[in-house]
Enzyme design. Structure first.
Site, PDB file in Angstrom:
ATOM      1  CB  SER A 110      24.431 -20.455 -15.203  1.00 30.89           C
ATOM      2  OG  SER A 110      22.811 -20.406 -15.626  1.00 30.89           O
TER       3      SER A 110
HETATM    4  N1  SAH Z   1      20.429 -16.625 -17.633  1.00 32.36           N
HETATM    5  C1  SAH Z   1      20.370 -16.407 -16.168  1.00 32.36           C
HETATM    6  C2  SAH Z   1      19.969 -17.572 -15.357  1.00 32.36           C
HETATM    7  C3  SAH Z   1      18.728 -18.021 -15.332  1.00 32.36           C
HETATM    8  S1  SAH Z   1      17.716 -18.945 -14.306  1.00 32.36           S
HETATM    9  C4  SAH Z   1      21.428 -15.604 -15.517  1.00 32.36           C
HETATM   10  O1  SAH Z   1      22.437 -15.375 -16.382  1.00 32.36           O
HETATM   11  O2  SAH Z   1      21.526 -15.276 -14.334  1.00 32.36           O
HETATM   12  C5  SAH Z   1      16.473 -19.506 -15.369  1.00 32.36           C
HETATM   13  C6  SAH Z   1      15.467 -18.245 -15.416  1.00 32.36           C
HETATM   14  O3  SAH Z   1      14.378 -18.602 -16.269  1.00 32.36           O
HETATM   15  C7  SAH Z   1      14.530 -17.706 -14.178  1.00 32.36           C
HETATM   16  O4  SAH Z   1      15.081 -16.305 -13.926  1.00 32.36           O
HETATM   17  C8  SAH Z   1      13.238 -18.031 -14.591  1.00 32.36           C
HETATM   18  O5  SAH Z   1      12.426 -17.033 -13.960  1.00 32.36           O
HETATM   19  C9  SAH Z   1      13.322 -17.890 -16.007  1.00 32.36           C
HETATM   20  N2  SAH Z   1      12.092 -18.510 -16.629  1.00 32.36           N
HETATM   21  C10 SAH Z   1      11.538 -20.052 -16.543  1.00 32.36           C
HETATM   22  N3  SAH Z   1      10.655 -20.170 -17.216  1.00 32.36           N
HETATM   23  C11 SAH Z   1      10.558 -19.198 -17.952  1.00 32.36           C
HETATM   24  C12 SAH Z   1       9.567 -18.679 -18.921  1.00 32.36           C
HETATM   25  N4  SAH Z   1       8.656 -19.675 -19.571  1.00 32.36           N
HETATM   26  N5  SAH Z   1       9.930 -17.547 -19.929  1.00 32.36           N
HETATM   27  C13 SAH Z   1      10.484 -16.793 -19.318  1.00 32.36           C
HETATM   28  N6  SAH Z   1      11.637 -17.056 -18.270  1.00 32.36           N
HETATM   29  C14 SAH Z   1      11.359 -18.048 -17.808  1.00 32.36           C
END
Ligand code: SAH
Length: 220
Positions: A68
């Site tokens: 993000s």
């Molecule tokens: N917080 C992260 C950015 C997240 S991007 C950072 O600091 O870099 C969103 C993430 O959510 C992705 O890695 C994706 O794989 C995860 N995601 C999406 N659906 C999910 C689910 N049902 N359970 C766990 N993770 C999930």
């Protein structure tokens, strides 16, 4: 010269500019700024985008996901308001950056991602930084983490169509969840849900754009 072209800057100058950008976009909570000052975003981005780590922009990470934008990390952390004794669940470990920022602000962080590769890479960085209060796990975060529930705070960093029911159920009374809500490929609304004695209060915070929350585990 492009305004983002600061390759010649010292690490101290980069850090000052990074913090200035955060403040100018509304991240004003001194605890959040201090926590973000302490975590080098450059450690969480590899490959061709590494030299853009200090810009206020989202960037690609493996498994087709994104780290993000730093100001969004700051604003979400501020809205979450983690307290020193809190247990926090983050859904969507991604690069691990958001979890590392939370680590300095609460007692314990559980972070889950559906992609094993992302969890493994993030864990290595947590170890390298000595962030021993973070537990990273491969799991479908739309179901929460029932074994560790209830949580004081829940931060969802992927967009859901609605706040997932299991996550609402795993919030303590008085607890707060911050989650982007809306159709996955459109602009979403960041909302803050507060659990009260009798139900849930909802506040709309701002427009954001996140990758979708996907049910089930990933292939990698
Ligand atoms: N917080 C992260 C950015 C997240 S991007 C950072 O600091 O870099 C969103 C993430 O959510 C992705 O890695 C994706 O794989 C995860 N995601 C999406 N659906 C999910 C689910 N049902 N359970 C766990 N993770 C999930």
């Amino acid at each position: 010269m492009n305004t983002e072209d600061h390759d010649e800057d010292s690490p101290a100058e980069r850090k000052m500019r990074f913090l200035f950008q955060l403040r100018s976009r509304g991240v004003t909570d001194p605890r959040v700024l201090e926590a973000m000052e302490g975590i080098d975003r450059g450690l969480f981005i590899r490959g061709q985008f590494a030299d853009r780590a200090y810009e206020d922009t989202p960037l690609p990470i493996p498994c087709g996901q994104t780290i993000s934008q730093p100001s969004v990390v700051g604003l979400m952390t501020q809205a979450l308001g983690p307290r020193p004794r809190d247990t926090v669940l983050e859904v969507g470990t991604g690069s691990g950056y958001q979890a590392a920022v939370l680590s300095g602000l609460c007692r314990r962080v559980y972070t889950v991602d559906r992609h094993r590769r992302l969890v493994q890479e993030a864990e290595l960085i947590f170890q390298q930084l000595g962030l021993s209060n973070i537990t990273a796990q491969v799991a479908d975060g739309s179901r929460g983490l029932p074994d560790q529930a209830p949580f004081d705070r829940i931060l969802v960093t992927a967009a859901a169509e609605d706040p997932p029911g299991p996550l609402l159920a795993q919030l303590k009374i008085g607890g707060i969840m911050v989650v982007p809500v809306g159709q996955s490929d459109a602009v979403q609304t960041l909302i803050r849900v507060t659990r009260t004695e009798t139900g849930f209060d909802y506040d709309e915070l701002r427009q954001v754009r996140f990758v979708p929350l996907v049910e089930g585990l990933g292939q990698t």
